[in-house]
Scaffold this active site. Structure first.
Site, mmCIF file in Angstrom:
data_model
loop_
_atom_site.group_PDB
_atom_site.id
_atom_site.type_symbol
_atom_site.label_atom_id
_atom_site.label_comp_id
_atom_site.label_asym_id
_atom_site.label_seq_id
_atom_site.Cartn_x
_atom_site.Cartn_y
_atom_site.Cartn_z
ATOM 1 N N ARG A 39 -57.621 4.810 50.479
ATOM 2 C CA ARG A 39 -57.800 3.637 51.598
ATOM 3 C C ARG A 39 -59.247 3.735 51.950
ATOM 4 N NH1 ARG A 39 -53.682 1.886 49.816
ATOM 5 N NH2 ARG A 39 -51.934 1.102 50.796
ATOM 6 N N HIS A 50 -59.359 -2.982 44.573
ATOM 7 C CA HIS A 50 -57.874 -2.589 44.713
ATOM 8 C C HIS A 50 -57.052 -2.650 43.610
ATOM 9 C CE1 HIS A 50 -55.404 -1.313 48.341
ATOM 10 N NE2 HIS A 50 -54.853 -0.966 47.234
HETATM 11 P P1 NDP Z 1 -47.844 11.041 49.095
HETATM 12 O O1 NDP Z 1 -47.491 10.936 50.331
HETATM 13 O O2 NDP Z 1 -46.887 11.432 47.766
HETATM 14 O O3 NDP Z 1 -48.964 12.289 48.948
HETATM 15 C C1 NDP Z 1 -49.870 12.517 50.222
HETATM 16 C C2 NDP Z 1 -50.597 13.729 49.850
HETATM 17 O O4 NDP Z 1 -51.741 13.721 50.858
HETATM 18 C C3 NDP Z 1 -49.754 15.070 49.988
HETATM 19 O O5 NDP Z 1 -50.198 16.023 49.173
HETATM 20 C C4 NDP Z 1 -50.174 15.263 51.604
HETATM 21 O O6 NDP Z 1 -49.983 16.823 51.944
HETATM 22 C C5 NDP Z 1 -51.538 14.961 51.560
HETATM 23 N N1 NDP Z 1 -52.029 14.889 53.082
HETATM 24 C C6 NDP Z 1 -51.547 13.849 53.654
HETATM 25 N N2 NDP Z 1 -52.233 14.173 55.177
HETATM 26 C C7 NDP Z 1 -53.273 15.307 54.929
HETATM 27 C C8 NDP Z 1 -53.963 15.693 55.819
HETATM 28 N N3 NDP Z 1 -54.183 15.453 57.160
HETATM 29 N N4 NDP Z 1 -54.777 16.869 55.281
HETATM 30 C C9 NDP Z 1 -54.494 17.065 54.020
HETATM 31 N N5 NDP Z 1 -53.857 16.552 52.945
HETATM 32 C C10 NDP Z 1 -53.005 15.450 53.620
HETATM 33 O O7 NDP Z 1 -48.909 9.832 48.611
HETATM 34 P P2 NDP Z 1 -48.975 9.253 46.973
HETATM 35 O O8 NDP Z 1 -49.677 10.183 46.373
HETATM 36 O O9 NDP Z 1 -47.965 8.458 46.640
HETATM 37 O O10 NDP Z 1 -50.160 8.278 47.659
HETATM 38 C C11 NDP Z 1 -51.371 8.342 48.173
HETATM 39 C C12 NDP Z 1 -52.221 7.203 48.925
HETATM 40 O O11 NDP Z 1 -52.734 6.460 47.833
HETATM 41 C C13 NDP Z 1 -51.238 6.131 49.493
HETATM 42 O O12 NDP Z 1 -50.928 6.655 50.691
HETATM 43 C C14 NDP Z 1 -51.977 4.912 49.353
HETATM 44 O O13 NDP Z 1 -52.708 4.722 50.465
HETATM 45 C C15 NDP Z 1 -52.998 5.168 48.117
HETATM 46 N N6 NDP Z 1 -52.681 4.408 47.257
HETATM 47 C C16 NDP Z 1 -53.518 3.415 46.572
HETATM 48 C C17 NDP Z 1 -53.412 2.589 45.549
HETATM 49 C C18 NDP Z 1 -54.321 1.563 45.003
HETATM 50 O O14 NDP Z 1 -54.225 0.748 44.327
HETATM 51 N N7 NDP Z 1 -55.702 1.943 45.287
HETATM 52 C C19 NDP Z 1 -52.169 2.343 45.131
HETATM 53 C C20 NDP Z 1 -51.277 3.289 45.611
HETATM 54 C C21 NDP Z 1 -51.430 4.099 46.663
HETATM 55 P P3 NDP Z 1 -48.554 17.270 51.847
HETATM 56 O O15 NDP Z 1 -48.298 17.757 50.403
HETATM 57 O O16 NDP Z 1 -48.703 18.732 52.304
HETATM 58 O O17 NDP Z 1 -47.540 16.630 52.390
HETATM 59 C C1 OXD Z 2 -50.188 0.957 47.514
HETATM 60 C C2 OXD Z 2 -51.215 0.148 47.235
HETATM 61 O O1 OXD Z 2 -50.080 1.677 48.414
HETATM 62 O O2 OXD Z 2 -51.103 -0.913 46.355
HETATM 63 O O3 OXD Z 2 -49.278 0.973 46.759
HETATM 64 O O4 OXD Z 2 -52.301 0.152 47.588
#
Ligand code: NDP
Ligand code: OXD
Length: 307
Positions: free
Chosen positions: A222, A270
């Site tokens: 993001r 995006h």
């Molecule tokens: P998940 O919720 O599966 O994974 C999030 C990861 O981030 C976990 O490993 C979590 O740790 C870690 N995390 C969260 N907060 C912290 C913190 N404060 N410090 C350190 N690590 C942290 O998310 P996804 O992998 O499915 O997706 C990640 C992000 O990608 C989404 O939230 C979205 O914003 C973005 N996205 C972007 C897209 C695009 O097209 N650009 C498309 C889809 C998603 P823990 O394992 O300990 O819980």
């Molecule tokens: C998502 C995205 O969070 O598209 O799925 O960014």
């Protein structure tokens, strides 16, 4: 009959409504309008507060995306069962996009493209992968798939998460106390963190300065995770070699934004992992059926944690 309310402002919701209706013939899917009676399930992307207030009693709400940060800006009922998209075809796209960005940088392909435009035939000395460790922030659904793909190209891979994660072949770090060590060992940084109060503006002058000199940033999470001016300053000072950015603080990126014309910044709108209609609807329909049978489903968001 099961009632499903679809709230997807800003796009034509008809294909989503019709697609879900086909996959869920035992229910009735309708596009939400203010004043509708309470449905059983909600399917939403960036709904207005009025939807949340009127549909506070839903059995579950499905977010048409992996990130739930837009919903988290609203006042949500504490009892809401919010379910995010769980891969649904996004992890492979993300792996493709990140590997492309990293390899483009590592193999200096932008230099060769510039030279080709001048008709210049000149080779760079090969670089060693060992000098380009890839650090992945976020080892969730997407981060783990990306880590696996990057390993396939022979780069050393590090990962950082909130709680300790075991990820085969990845040197893992957990928690804010381990962040500086993770950054100091990283040359190509990939951000795949959710946007939460803890991660907002986490990529800033202080943290990006901890990266190895000549580091490269790929932000596919993001835009609000990054302080954009700090990135520009570190690119200009030479500490950072470049960046590939798919997400921005304000989207669409303003036509006058410095990123568009910056010679060492690659911008995409995006699209690193696009929401695939069919995959997403199949996942949502399957989870509605599972919940109706009283079974647990994957991807339930912890509202207090924010992801
Ligand atoms: P998940 O919720 O599966 O994974 C999030 C990861 O981030 C976990 O490993 C979590 O740790 C870690 N995390 C969260 N907060 C912290 C913190 N404060 N410090 C350190 N690590 C942290 O998310 P996804 O992998 O499915 O997706 C990640 C992000 O990608 C989404 O939230 C979205 O914003 C973005 N996205 C972007 C897209 C695009 O097209 N650009 C498309 C889809 C998603 P823990 O394992 O300990 O819980
Ligand atoms: C998502 C995205 O969070 O598209 O799925 O960014």
């Amino acid at each position: 009959m099961l009632q499903v309310s679809l709230c997807y402002p800003g796009v034509d919701p008809a294909p989503w409504r019709d697609g879900l209706q086909c996959l869920l013939p035992e229910g009735r899917v309708r596009c939400w309008q203010a004043g509708d009676p309470l449905a059983d399930y909600g399917v939403v992307w960036a709904p207005p507060q009025q939807f949340v207030d009127e549909q506070a009693g839903l059995k579950a709400v499905f977010n048409i995306g992996a990130g739930v940060d837009k919903l988290m800006q609203l006042r949500l009922p504490a009892q809401w069962k919010l379910v995010r998209l769980d891969d649904a075809g996004m992890a492979l796209q993300m792996a493709e996009y990140v590997c492309h960005a990293l390899i483009r940088h590592f193999r200096e392909l932008d230099t060769y493209e510039q030279r080709a435009r001048q008709g210049e035939w000149r080779q760079q000395r090969p670089r060693s992968r060992a000098d380009f460790p890839v650090g992945i922030m976020g080892l969730g659904v997407l981060g783990q798939r990306v880590a696996q793909a990057v390993q396939g190209f022979g780069f050393p891979v590090l990962g950082w998460s909130r709680t300790p994660r075991a990820c085969p072949g990845v040197q893992t770090f957990a928690g804010s106390q381990a962040l500086d060590d993770f950054l100091a060992a990283t040359r190509m940084l990939v951000c795949l963190l959710p946007l939460t109060p803890d991660t907002r503006q986490l990529l800033n002058r202080r943290t990006l300065s901890r990266l190895r000199p000549g580091a490269y940033l790929v932000n596919v999470a993001r835009g609000a995770l990054l302080v954009e001016q700090d990135l520009l300053d570190l690119l200009d000072s030479g500490h950072l070699a470049g960046a590939t950015l798919d997400v921005f603080d304000a989207e669409p990126l303003a036509p006058c934004h410095a990123f568009w014309q910056h010679p060492r910044v690659q911008v995409t709108p995006h699209i690193s992992a696009q929401t695939l209609e069919r995959d997403s609807l199949e996942q949502i329909a399957g989870k509605i059926r599972a919940l109706e049978r009283g079974e647990p489903v994957a991807g339930v968001v912890e509202l207090t944690r924010g992801y």
